[in-house]
Design an enzyme around this catalytic site. Structure first.
Site, mmCIF file in Angstrom:
data_model
loop_
_atom_site.group_PDB
_atom_site.id
_atom_site.type_symbol
_atom_site.label_atom_id
_atom_site.label_comp_id
_atom_site.label_asym_id
_atom_site.label_seq_id
_atom_site.Cartn_x
_atom_site.Cartn_y
_atom_site.Cartn_z
ATOM 1 N N ASN A 20 0.838 -1.205 0.000
ATOM 2 C CA ASN A 20 0.000 0.000 0.000
ATOM 3 C C ASN A 20 0.872 1.255 0.000
ATOM 4 O O ASN A 20 0.554 2.245 0.650
ATOM 5 C CB ASN A 20 -0.928 -0.005 1.227
ATOM 6 C CG ASN A 20 -2.072 0.981 1.073
ATOM 7 O OD1 ASN A 20 -2.530 1.245 -0.035
ATOM 8 N ND2 ASN A 20 -2.518 1.539 2.181
ATOM 9 N N TYR B 200 -10.504 -5.707 11.468
ATOM 10 C CA TYR B 200 -9.341 -4.810 11.558
ATOM 11 C C TYR B 200 -9.140 -4.349 12.999
ATOM 12 O O TYR B 200 -8.039 -4.458 13.566
ATOM 13 C CB TYR B 200 -9.521 -3.593 10.627
ATOM 14 C CG TYR B 200 -8.582 -2.464 10.988
ATOM 15 C CD1 TYR B 200 -7.225 -2.541 10.698
ATOM 16 C CD2 TYR B 200 -9.042 -1.324 11.666
ATOM 17 C CE1 TYR B 200 -6.345 -1.517 11.070
ATOM 18 C CE2 TYR B 200 -8.183 -0.303 12.034
ATOM 19 C CZ TYR B 200 -6.842 -0.408 11.729
ATOM 20 O OH TYR B 200 -5.977 0.601 12.108
ATOM 21 N N SER C 157 -4.876 1.819 17.672
ATOM 22 C CA SER C 157 -5.933 2.690 17.152
ATOM 23 C C SER C 157 -7.000 2.943 18.213
ATOM 24 O O SER C 157 -7.248 2.077 19.078
ATOM 25 C CB SER C 157 -6.577 1.980 15.956
ATOM 26 O OG SER C 157 -7.780 2.599 15.607
ATOM 27 N N LYS D 183 -6.048 -5.063 16.063
ATOM 28 C CA LYS D 183 -5.319 -4.072 16.874
ATOM 29 C C LYS D 183 -5.375 -4.462 18.354
ATOM 30 O O LYS D 183 -4.371 -4.405 19.053
ATOM 31 C CB LYS D 183 -5.908 -2.672 16.658
ATOM 32 C CG LYS D 183 -5.604 -2.089 15.298
ATOM 33 C CD LYS D 183 -4.107 -1.850 15.119
ATOM 34 C CE LYS D 183 -3.713 -1.597 13.693
ATOM 35 N NZ LYS D 183 -2.285 -1.634 13.430
ATOM 36 N N ASN E 243 -12.496 5.400 1.856
ATOM 37 C CA ASN E 243 -13.460 5.107 2.922
ATOM 38 C C ASN E 243 -13.501 6.242 3.930
ATOM 39 O O ASN E 243 -14.506 6.470 4.576
ATOM 40 C CB ASN E 243 -13.037 3.846 3.688
ATOM 41 C CG ASN E 243 -13.208 2.616 2.837
ATOM 42 O OD1 ASN E 243 -14.292 2.386 2.323
ATOM 43 N ND2 ASN E 243 -12.149 1.852 2.670
#
Ligand code: NAD
Ligand code: UD1
Length: 337
Positions: free
Chosen positions: A35, A148, A124, A152, A197
């Site tokens: 990415n 996701y 996060s 974390k 997003n």
């Protein structure tokens, strides 16, 4: 210090490396470019005038990482590498669990094997789930709404348990709120894959004329203007938080929220973007996005007290720099065309 930075050519990693080089640290970057682009390495040099090493290595590849760590005497590892697209993680959970967990396990194993004293991990605000803002580092970690977010929370657990077994390790879990903006030079910023997003990359693409209008996900939240509230933080401030953590010489397990402590609604952000950049952003109100919470902002007093770090840049700086980056993006650099 001699620092290994995983995922260092990505959005946050590249900004962090700029700050680390400015502070005279010696940097080895690894990234699998899933990415990011190799050219970012040169851009970091253009900004700082300083060299760093880059290796195209996948953090799930233990043997290659082992080989690298054996040759270098790293003092610290900053672990940014991972996948981060919430929607994709719901459709392809195993891809997320495999990459994010295995990468973190490999980093932890090698830190122990080669006596790398410090691990800084990109966590996060998503670990707090649908809890009550302002979140403090003691707020309960509630159920996450997607794989996701789950990775974390799991990586945090893995690293905490590792630190407990190896108390010489200094561990930093940095819980980022909503990083936005870009480097002032216009050379570094976020290039989302496909349709963005996240709110700010979507807005900058509307401003550029690449998307017709912004969809605002709900104006019926229990907030002053009905739209969702987040704690947006300039990516350069966030990057500096890593230098502060690294240079703090703290031992043990250290968990910090990295945010501004201020909540901004979607409409407030759109207004700020329009005003600062003098561009109209057409929008429509649509229904809520599943999994979104009404309000998320940080209590940032712990990072200020213990690291001497606080975010300095304003919302106006964030939206100005985000637009400056998008505006200067060359067609070939854009992954959405
Ligand atoms: P990013 O995708 O821009 O950067 C991640 C980098 O890691 C990319 O360059 C990618 O190529 C690389 N990578 C992914 N898997 C890899 C692997 N197996 N081996 C080697 N390289 C690999 O994302 P970002 O926004 O810079 O985020 C950095 C970290 O911060 C991530 O762990 C992310 O989950 C976390 N985070 C980001 C946000 C955010 O809003 N951007 C918020 C909270 C936490
Ligand atoms: C999202 C992720 C979070 C991740 C973070 C950074 C979800 C549920 N959460 O956070 O796990 O760490 O991105 O990658 O996806 N909005 C719109 N229109 C848009 C886009 C967003 O109205 O086109 C609104 C959202 O409803 C929200 C706010 O803008 O209120 C911010 O959204 P976004 O930028 O996606 O960040 P988060 O949802 O906070």
């Amino acid at each position: 210090m001699k620092i290994l930075v995983t995922g260092g050519l990505g959005y946050i990693g590249s900004h962090a490396i700029v700050q680390l080089l400015i502070s005279n640290h010696e940097i080895t970057i690894i990234d699998n470019l899933s990415n990011s682009q190799k050219e970012t390495h040169k851009k970091i040099k253009d900004i700082t005038g300083k060299n760093s090493d880059f290796y195209k290595i996948d953090t799930t590849n233990y043997a290659k990482l082992d080989n690298l760590c054996e040759k270098h005497n790293f003092d610290a590892v900053i672990h940014f590498a991972g996948y981060k697209a919430v929607g994709e993680s719901i459709n392809e959970p195993l891809k997320y669990y495999f990459n994010n967990l295995l990468s973190t396990i490999n980093i932890a194993k090698l830190a122990i094997k080669y006596d790398i004293n410090t691990i800084i991990f990109s966590s996060s605000a998503t670990v707090y789930g649908n809890g009550e803002s302002p979140f403090t580092e003691k707020s309960p970690l509630l159920e996450r709404t997607n794989p996701y977010g789950e990775t974390k929370a799991m990586c945090e657990r893995i690293l905490i348990d590792t630190q407990k077994a190896y108390p010489n390790l200094s561990l930093f879990l940095l819980r980022y709120f909503n990083p936005i903006g870009a480097h002032k030079s216009g050379l570094l910023g976020e290039i989302p894959n496909g349709i963005p997003n996240n709110l700010v990359p979507y807005i900058t693409q509307v401003a550029k004329g690449k998307r017709e209008k912004l969809q605002i996900y709900g104006n019926d939240y229990n907030t002053p203007d009905g739209t969702g509230i987040r704690d947006y933080i300039h990516v350069v401030d966030l990057a500096k938080g890593h230098v502060s953590a690294l240079e703090s010489n703290r031992t043990g397990i250290n968990i910090y929220n990295l945010g501004t402590g201020k909540g901004t609604s979607v409409l407030e952000l759109v207004n700020a973007f329009e005003k600062v950049n003098n561009i109209k952003i057409p929008f429509e109100i649509v229904s809520r996005r599943p999994g979104d919470i009404a309000v998320s902002y940080a209590d940032v007093s712990k990072a200020k007290r213990e690291l001497g770090w606080e975010a300095k840049l304003t919302l106006e700086d964030m939206v100005e720099d985000a637009w400056n980056f998008e505006k200067n993006l060359k067609k070939e650099e854009n992954k959405n065309d």
